[in-house]
Every structure is written in C-alpha cells, then in structure tokens.
Design a protein around this motif. Structure first.
Motif, PDB file in Angstrom:
ATOM      1  N   PRO A  36       1.052  -1.303   0.091  1.00  0.00           N
ATOM      2  CA  PRO A  36       0.006   0.100   0.000  1.00  0.00           C
ATOM      3  C   PRO A  36       0.812   1.417  -0.028  1.00  0.00           C
ATOM      4  N   TYR A  37       1.890   1.260   0.543  1.00  0.00           N
ATOM      5  CA  TYR A  37       3.033   2.362   0.754  1.00  0.00           C
ATOM      6  C   TYR A  37       3.391   2.476  -0.658  1.00  0.00           C
ATOM      7  N   ILE A  38       3.882   1.437  -1.363  1.00  0.00           N
ATOM      8  CA  ILE A  38       4.503   1.562  -2.593  1.00  0.00           C
ATOM      9  C   ILE A  38       3.347   2.289  -3.610  1.00  0.00           C
ATOM     10  N   GLU A  39       2.278   1.562  -3.708  1.00  0.00           N
ATOM     11  CA  GLU A  39       0.936   2.213  -4.477  1.00  0.00           C
ATOM     12  C   GLU A  39       1.023   3.722  -4.218  1.00  0.00           C
ATOM     13  N   ALA A  40       0.732   3.939  -2.874  1.00  0.00           N
ATOM     14  CA  ALA A  40       0.575   5.461  -2.541  1.00  0.00           C
ATOM     15  C   ALA A  40       1.460   6.269  -2.987  1.00  0.00           C
ATOM     16  N   ILE A  41       2.986   5.764  -2.786  1.00  0.00           N
ATOM     17  CA  ILE A  41       4.037   6.726  -3.068  1.00  0.00           C
ATOM     18  C   ILE A  41       4.065   6.870  -4.623  1.00  0.00           C
ATOM     19  N   ASN A  42       3.789   6.048  -5.361  1.00  0.00           N
ATOM     20  CA  ASN A  42       3.860   5.960  -6.703  1.00  0.00           C
ATOM     21  C   ASN A  42       2.951   6.942  -7.438  1.00  0.00           C
ATOM     22  N   GLU A  43       1.693   6.955  -6.748  1.00  0.00           N
ATOM     23  CA  GLU A  43       0.771   7.731  -7.158  1.00  0.00           C
ATOM     24  C   GLU A  43       0.941   9.227  -6.730  1.00  0.00           C
ATOM     25  N   LEU A  44       1.508   9.449  -5.636  1.00  0.00           N
ATOM     26  CA  LEU A  44       1.757  10.858  -4.975  1.00  0.00           C
ATOM     27  C   LEU A  44       2.833  11.446  -5.749  1.00  0.00           C
ATOM     28  N   LYS A  45       3.766  10.547  -6.290  1.00  0.00           N
ATOM     29  CA  LYS A  45       4.876  11.044  -7.023  1.00  0.00           C
ATOM     30  C   LYS A  45       4.504  11.758  -8.312  1.00  0.00           C
ATOM     31  N   LYS A  46       3.492  11.123  -9.050  1.00  0.00           N
ATOM     32  CA  LYS A  46       3.058  11.826 -10.253  1.00  0.00           C
ATOM     33  C   LYS A  46       2.382  13.152 -10.023  1.00  0.00           C
ATOM     34  N   GLN A  47       1.430  13.211  -8.887  1.00  0.00           N
ATOM     35  CA  GLN A  47       0.958  14.268  -8.543  1.00  0.00           C
ATOM     36  C   GLN A  47       1.964  15.689  -8.214  1.00  0.00           C
ATOM     37  N   TYR A  57      22.014   0.986  -1.700  1.00  0.00           N
ATOM     38  CA  TYR A  57      21.925   0.304  -0.308  1.00  0.00           C
ATOM     39  C   TYR A  57      20.495   0.542   0.040  1.00  0.00           C
ATOM     40  N   GLN A  58      19.664   0.816  -0.627  1.00  0.00           N
ATOM     41  CA  GLN A  58      18.422   0.942  -0.040  1.00  0.00           C
ATOM     42  C   GLN A  58      17.792  -0.416   0.217  1.00  0.00           C
ATOM     43  N   THR A  59      16.515  -0.588   0.936  1.00  0.00           N
ATOM     44  CA  THR A  59      16.135  -1.913   0.853  1.00  0.00           C
ATOM     45  C   THR A  59      15.281  -2.280  -0.334  1.00  0.00           C
ATOM     46  N   PRO A  60      15.117  -3.603  -0.773  1.00  0.00           N
ATOM     47  CA  PRO A  60      14.299  -3.839  -2.091  1.00  0.00           C
ATOM     48  C   PRO A  60      13.085  -3.227  -2.202  1.00  0.00           C
ATOM     49  N   GLU A  61      12.257  -3.069  -1.113  1.00  0.00           N
ATOM     50  CA  GLU A  61      10.950  -2.553  -1.393  1.00  0.00           C
ATOM     51  C   GLU A  61      10.795  -0.965  -1.751  1.00  0.00           C
ATOM     52  N   ILE A  62      12.261  -0.461  -1.429  1.00  0.00           N
ATOM     53  CA  ILE A  62      12.388   1.028  -1.908  1.00  0.00           C
ATOM     54  C   ILE A  62      12.840   1.031  -3.270  1.00  0.00           C
ATOM     55  N   PHE A  63      14.149   0.194  -3.267  1.00  0.00           N
ATOM     56  CA  PHE A  63      15.061   0.357  -4.505  1.00  0.00           C
ATOM     57  C   PHE A  63      14.192  -0.260  -5.908  1.00  0.00           C
ATOM     58  N   HIS A  64      13.603  -1.208  -5.587  1.00  0.00           N
ATOM     59  CA  HIS A  64      12.655  -1.966  -6.689  1.00  0.00           C
ATOM     60  C   HIS A  64      11.076  -1.317  -6.977  1.00  0.00           C
ATOM     61  N   GLY A  65      10.839  -0.926  -5.628  1.00  0.00           N
ATOM     62  CA  GLY A  65       9.295  -0.682  -5.519  1.00  0.00           C
ATOM     63  C   GLY A  65       9.204   0.861  -6.015  1.00  0.00           C
ATOM     64  N   VAL A  66       9.735   1.748  -5.460  1.00  0.00           N
ATOM     65  CA  VAL A  66       9.507   3.142  -5.849  1.00  0.00           C
ATOM     66  C   VAL A  66      10.827   4.074  -6.293  1.00  0.00           C
TER      67      VAL A  66
END
Ligand code: 13P
Ligand code: SF4
Length: 333
Positions: A36-47, A57-66
């Motif tokens: 849910p954070y990945i989805e919310a961040i990727n949406e807000l990024k556009k706005q 060195y970022q964790t995979p959910e950050i590195f690959h997710g956002v």
C-alpha cells in the motif's frame, strides 16, 4: 507518521508486477505491509511531479518498488543533473541529497530523514581542510563525495569510488591529498603509479568491520566463491577479494560475469537488490547494515512527499564553491 495503510485487492493487483520482481528477497507475508505504501508513493509522485533517486543500499521494497533512478553515488550525481521533475526525493544519506541540491539549486530536494548521515562525512570538517591547505599549500585536495558541502567547498575536486583513480590522474600532478577515507586513498595509491597520495584517517563504519580472516573463512566453507569488495574496506580485505569496485561496479561485475557463487563485501541490502535480478546466482551474504541508509523507510518517503519536507538547503556561502568541486569531478570523469 502515517497510519498503516490497507492492503486492498486493488493495491494487490497494482503492485503484483513489482512483487514478482522482488519475490525471492521479500517474503510474501511482508508484502501486504509494503504494497500500500508503494502504491501510494507512486501515485503521489505523479501528482507532485517528483522523481525518486535511490542508492544501491536501499532496501528492496524502496529500490525496486519506488526508485525511478537507482545507482551508486556517481550515477545519482550524474542523473541529478538531468532531472526535469520539480521535486527530487533522495533515498540515501545526507551528503547524497546535498549533492543533488548543489546540482539542482532551484529544485525542491527532500531527504525523508535528516539524521541519515555518514561516518565518513562526520570524520572531517571545513576547518580541518583549511588546516590541511595551510600545511600543504600547493597540493590539490581530492574529496570523496561522502562529505559535507562545506568540506567540498574547500576542495579542488570531488570523486566517488567509481571515478577516484580517473579524477586523481586527471589532475596531471604528482601528489594529491585524498580525504577523508583512508582506505579509499590507499586503494587509489595502489591503482596508480603516477600520483603520490596523502590520506586522512576517516573510515566507513560499515566497511571497516570486514576482515580478511572472515573472507578467507567464507572461502573455505563455500568452494568456488567469488568475492567482490567495495574500496572503503581495509587493505587486507581488498587484498583477499577477487574484484574491487564501487557499488555500481560490483553490480556490473555480477551482471557480466554471472559467477555461480558470489559474496559482496559491502552493505547487505545491495546483495538483496542484486539477488532479486539474478536468481541464477547464489549470494553468500555477510550482513553489515548501514544504520544511516536504514533510516529511510516507505512510510517516511510517503510522509516526505505529502509534506514536501524535510527539505535540503545548502548555505549560499558555500554552495557555489561546493558545486564547482562536484562539477569538476563530473567533467574529469
Ligand atoms: P558508492 O559510490 O560506491 O555507491 O558508495 C557510496 C557509499 O556510501 C558506500 O558506502
Ligand atoms: Fe557512509 Fe559507510 Fe553508510 Fe556508505 S555505508 S553511507 S560510507 S556509513
């Protein structure tokens, strides 16, 4: 800090492709928290017309997710120059965000946690560099980007682990002062016979903990192991490795050589990020975490995008000189 977000069927479907890429390194049971954070961040990024620069060195959910642009310090600095978005969110440590701001003075540069520092950056101040200049007035100062803007401003040129030898040789002189990483300076000295290096005594608190004994122990237990190390490691560790390179250099090595069994002697999230891409390679993972890199989290990134804070500001009194040192590095490399 934001409340925990719901993992709805819509979120599951929107993030399914991302999960497929990281499923070998993020357990299924954890995904309903990250997604849910990945989805919310990727949406807000556009706005917000924002772009996320994420260090290796970022964790995979950050590195690959956002992450929109991922890489080593050099790639993040280079890419920062080309960013067209209004907002840059730097998922990494303070000096990386400051470098992005130096190269983009008119943009909003956010660092989700301002306490995300670096032991190398903390090992030297602008006053220290002024004293070095008094002691060695005619010797150029080459400064690792892992430093504050004030230190960069007192320097002749910056370097990263990816271009250090090129920058040092590119100056065309026979002696330089390399600050603040003693081990990187020693590594550079071993790579060039053209330039004598004077070093400072700063160390990375993550890489200085590796030992050659530890590496040799892994080699005994895992036959055929290929060991690749970051130049912030002590000299005996680098001597025990098969390849030495920046974080991007290490990733390229694995991509090109595809060793059946590899150990990356560096911060541990990087092995996860690379392992997600190369399931055919077996990763042996000694784990030294960088506590500063780990201050960046998905909830923190979301909050930062919502509030457009905390924002990086660079003292105008040092910004122009610090920028000159970074730009000279980009020209020389
Ligand atoms: P790289 O420039 O190789 O990405 O390294 C940055 C860093 O902080 C290593 O500890
Ligand atoms: Fe600094 Fe070391 Fe962390 Fe890199 S891994 S940010 S050099 S403390």
């Amino acid at each position: 800090m934001s409340a925990v977000l719901d993992y709805t069927p819509e979120v599951a479907s929107a993030t399914a492709g991302i999960y497929d890429r990281v499923k070998t390194v993020i357990p299924e049971i954890e995904w309903p928290f990250h997604a849910p954070y990945i989805e919310a961040i990727n949406e807000l990024k556009k706005q917000r017309n924002a772009v996320i620069l994420a260090h290796n060195y970022q964790t995979p959910e950050i590195f690959h997710g956002v992450g929109d642009i991922v890489g080593d310090s050099l790639a993040l600095a280079r890419e920062a120059v080309n960013v067209e978005a209004d907002v840059i969110v730097l998922c990494g440590v303070h000096f990386m965000a400051e470098t992005a701001k130096l190269l983009n003075p008119t943009k909003t540069v956010l660092l989700p946690d301002m306490l995300s520092g670096c032991s190398l950056a903390d090992s030297i101040t602008g006053a220290d560099v002024r004293l070095l200049k008094q002691k060695y007035p005619d010797i150029p100062i080459v400064t690792y980007v892992n430093t504050s803007a004030e230190v960069k401003a007192e320097s002749d040129v910056c370097c990263t682990s990816g271009n250090a030898v090129k920058v040092v040789e590119g100056l065309g002189v026979d002696k330089v002062i390399c600050i603040p990483d003693e081990y990187l300076a020693k590594y550079i000295a071993g790579q060039t016979d053209k330039v004598e290096i004077i070093a400072w005594k700063g160390h990375c608190e993550v890489h200085e903990r590796f030992t050659a004994e530890e590496i040799n122990g892994y080699r005994k237990n895992f036959e055929g192991l290929v060991v690749i190390a970051h130049p912030e490691c002590p000299p005996d560790v680098l001597g025990a490795a098969d390849f030495v390179g920046s974080t991007a250099g290490m990733i390229d090595y694995v991509g090109q050589q595809r060793p059946p069994k590899v150990m990356m002697v560096t911060e541990c999230s990087m092995s996860d990020n690379v392992a997600a891409e190369y399931p055919d390679v077996e990763f042996i993972r000694p784990c030294n975490l960088c506590p500063h890199m780990k201050r960046i989290t998905l909830p923190g990134i979301l909050e930062s995008l919502k509030t457009l804070s905390p924002e990086i500001e660079v003292d105008p009194g040092v910004a122009a000189d610090a920028r000159r040192s970074v730009e000279r590095m980009l020209e020389l490399s």
